[in-house]
Design a protein around this motif. Structure first.
Motif, PDB file in Angstrom:
ATOM      1  N   ALA A  11       0.876  -1.165   0.000  1.00  0.00           N
ATOM      2  CA  ALA A  11       0.000   0.000   0.000  1.00  0.00           C
ATOM      3  C   ALA A  11       0.914   1.216   0.000  1.00  0.00           C
ATOM      4  CB  ALA A  11      -0.899  -0.011   1.229  1.00  0.00           C
ATOM      5  N   GLN A  12       1.158   1.759  -1.175  1.00  0.00           N
ATOM      6  CA  GLN A  12       2.098   2.876  -1.255  1.00  0.00           C
ATOM      7  C   GLN A  12       1.412   4.138  -0.737  1.00  0.00           C
ATOM      8  OE1 GLN A  12       4.305   2.982  -4.873  1.00  0.00           O
ATOM      9  NE2 GLN A  12       5.332   4.908  -4.402  1.00  0.00           N
ATOM     10  N   GLY A  13       2.028   4.726   0.269  1.00  0.00           N
ATOM     11  CA  GLY A  13       1.461   5.917   0.880  1.00  0.00           C
ATOM     12  C   GLY A  13       2.483   6.555   1.785  1.00  0.00           C
ATOM     13  N   ASP A  14       2.087   7.621   2.450  1.00  0.00           N
ATOM     14  CA  ASP A  14       3.017   8.393   3.265  1.00  0.00           C
ATOM     15  C   ASP A  14       2.336   8.746   4.585  1.00  0.00           C
ATOM     16  OD1 ASP A  14       4.606  10.696   4.303  1.00  0.00           O
ATOM     17  OD2 ASP A  14       5.634  10.492   2.376  1.00  0.00           O
ATOM     18  N   LEU A  15       3.061   8.600   5.684  1.00  0.00           N
ATOM     19  CA  LEU A  15       2.481   8.899   6.986  1.00  0.00           C
ATOM     20  C   LEU A  15       2.162  10.376   7.160  1.00  0.00           C
ATOM     21  CD1 LEU A  15       4.547   6.577   9.366  1.00  0.00           C
ATOM     22  CD2 LEU A  15       2.269   6.200   8.396  1.00  0.00           C
ATOM     23  N   MET A  16       2.753  11.222   6.335  1.00  0.00           N
ATOM     24  CA  MET A  16       2.409  12.644   6.382  1.00  0.00           C
ATOM     25  C   MET A  16       1.133  12.943   5.602  1.00  0.00           C
ATOM     26  SD  MET A  16       4.716  13.754   8.365  1.00  0.00           S
ATOM     27  CE  MET A  16       4.666  15.547   8.231  1.00  0.00           C
ATOM     28  N   ASP A  17       0.594  11.939   4.934  1.00  0.00           N
ATOM     29  CA  ASP A  17      -0.628  12.082   4.143  1.00  0.00           C
ATOM     30  C   ASP A  17      -1.721  11.220   4.782  1.00  0.00           C
ATOM     31  OD1 ASP A  17      -2.612  12.270   2.221  1.00  0.00           O
ATOM     32  OD2 ASP A  17      -1.581  10.955   0.781  1.00  0.00           O
ATOM     33  N   ARG A  18      -2.521  11.821   5.627  1.00  0.00           N
ATOM     34  CA  ARG A  18      -3.526  11.071   6.378  1.00  0.00           C
ATOM     35  C   ARG A  18      -4.486  10.318   5.455  1.00  0.00           C
ATOM     36  NH1 ARG A  18      -6.681  11.257  11.233  1.00  0.00           N
ATOM     37  NH2 ARG A  18      -8.214   9.590  10.906  1.00  0.00           N
ATOM     38  N   ALA A  19      -4.816  10.911   4.323  1.00  0.00           N
ATOM     39  CA  ALA A  19      -5.758  10.261   3.416  1.00  0.00           C
ATOM     40  C   ALA A  19      -5.236   8.916   2.925  1.00  0.00           C
ATOM     41  CB  ALA A  19      -6.067  11.175   2.231  1.00  0.00           C
ATOM     42  N   SER A  20      -3.927   8.820   2.687  1.00  0.00           N
ATOM     43  CA  SER A  20      -3.376   7.546   2.204  1.00  0.00           C
ATOM     44  C   SER A  20      -3.403   6.486   3.302  1.00  0.00           C
ATOM     45  CB  SER A  20      -1.955   7.742   1.676  1.00  0.00           C
ATOM     46  OG  SER A  20      -1.040   8.059   2.712  1.00  0.00           O
TER      47      SER A  20
END
Length: 328
Positions: A49-58
């Motif tokens: 699941a490619q995402g970033d912890l600084m991006d709550r939506a991801s």
């Protein structure tokens, strides 16, 4: 259907090994990673699941798609020296990112959280065996940010019944003995891979920082844990939570540690090659000996660090270093 576990930093060194052990234990690990320091080739035991912890939506999207029963949180900036020079980034990414993750966990109704902390929360407490009751006095932004996340978990645990297990440890070494995954950092800062790179001619020599410390051979002593033993501890912590046994903090170490010269000598034995070495001056802030015990983890979790011997850690790392299936 097997339960899913969201593994932040699951494409990284420790996170990918945790994913392997999770799969072997019957879980489906979901690697949540922005691939800034991780490697997509290391995600082979469950979905990415490619995402970033600084991006709550991801984060919310990953929870909505996979509905994990637990979170295993490894993702963090972790270079101590950089954290001394750029503390703002470490506080912003590690603390704000973890707050986003913890709030998303609670919002999704997930109540089990395993956190990969660090013995850097103890600071420079030289010459003692650190345990869970040792006062935490971090001396850099990395350690301070991790301690803040521990406190955050205590707060959210009290407010929202977020069950959590916290692990503190020093140096991680070795590689998956099956050769599927291993240690790869850019830049590399860890002693054993740096030493193996020197043996293989990938760098001119290994620099030993200080040879006049108050130890039997004059070099610093540090604790090392095999990455597979570490991953297994995290899965035991997860099972502890799922069994309803409550929150816990656990140190993971050998209780002994190894000097730099001991690591070099064992590498010579394992590889049957000499280690090119350059003797350098001490680095500011380097402690003489940093060692952690693990009696509580052994007693309460049944942890058995069977691979955390110097010959085994170096042998597994050497096998990986020679094969490096996805190194450039």
């Amino acid at each position: 259907m097997a339960d899913h576990v969201l593994v932040t930093g699951g494409a990284g060194y420790i996170g990918s090994h945790a994913c392997k052990v999770l799969k072997a234990a019957g879980f489906v690990p979901v690697a949540f990673d922005n691939l800034s320091t991780g490697w997509s080739e290391a995600v082979r035991y469950g979905p990415l699941a490619q995402g970033d912890l600084m991006d709550r939506a991801s984060i919310d999207a990953a929870f909505a798609q996979y509905k994990p029963v637990a979170v295993m949180h490894f993702a963090a900036l972790s270079l101590v020296g950089v954290s001394m020079k750029d503390p703002g980034t470490y506080w912003r990414v590690n603390v704000n990112g973890s707050l986003n993750l913890i709030e998303a966990t609670v919002a999704a109704g997930c109540r089990n959280f395993v956190f990969s902390s660090t013995c850097a929360t103890y600071g420079d407490q030289d010459g003692v065996i650190l345990d869970e009751d040792t006062p935490q006095r971090p001396i850099n932004a990395y350690g301070a940010s991790k301690r803040a996340i521990e406190e955050m978990l205590a707060n959210f645990g009290a407010a929202y019944d977020l069950n959590h297990v916290i692990f503190r440890y020093f140096n991680v070494a070795g590689a998956d003995p099956d050769g599927e995954i291993g240690e790869q950092h850019e830049p590399e800062t860890h002693l054993i891979p740096l030493m193996l790179e020197a043996i293989e001619g990938k760098r001119p020599a290994l620099t030993v920082f200080g040879t006049d410390y108050d130890t039997p051979d004059g070099t610093c002593i540090r604790d090392y844990v095999h990455v597979m033993d570490l991953a297994e501890a995290h899965v035991l912590g997860l099972k502890h939570l799922l069994a309803g046994k409550g929150n816990g903090v656990y140190c993971l170490g050998t209780g002994k540690g190894f000097s730099v010269r001991e690591v070099i000598e064992q590498s010579r034995v394992v590889t049957n090659r000499e280690v090119p070495v350059v003797m350098g001056d001490r680095r500011a802030g380097d402690a003489v000996a940093l060692v952690s015990g693990s009696a509580r983890a052994v007693r309460e979790l049944g942890w058995q660090p069977t691979r955390s011997t110097l010959p085994t850690m170096i042998t597994d790392a050497w096998r990986w270093s020679q094969a490096h299936p996805f190194k450039e």
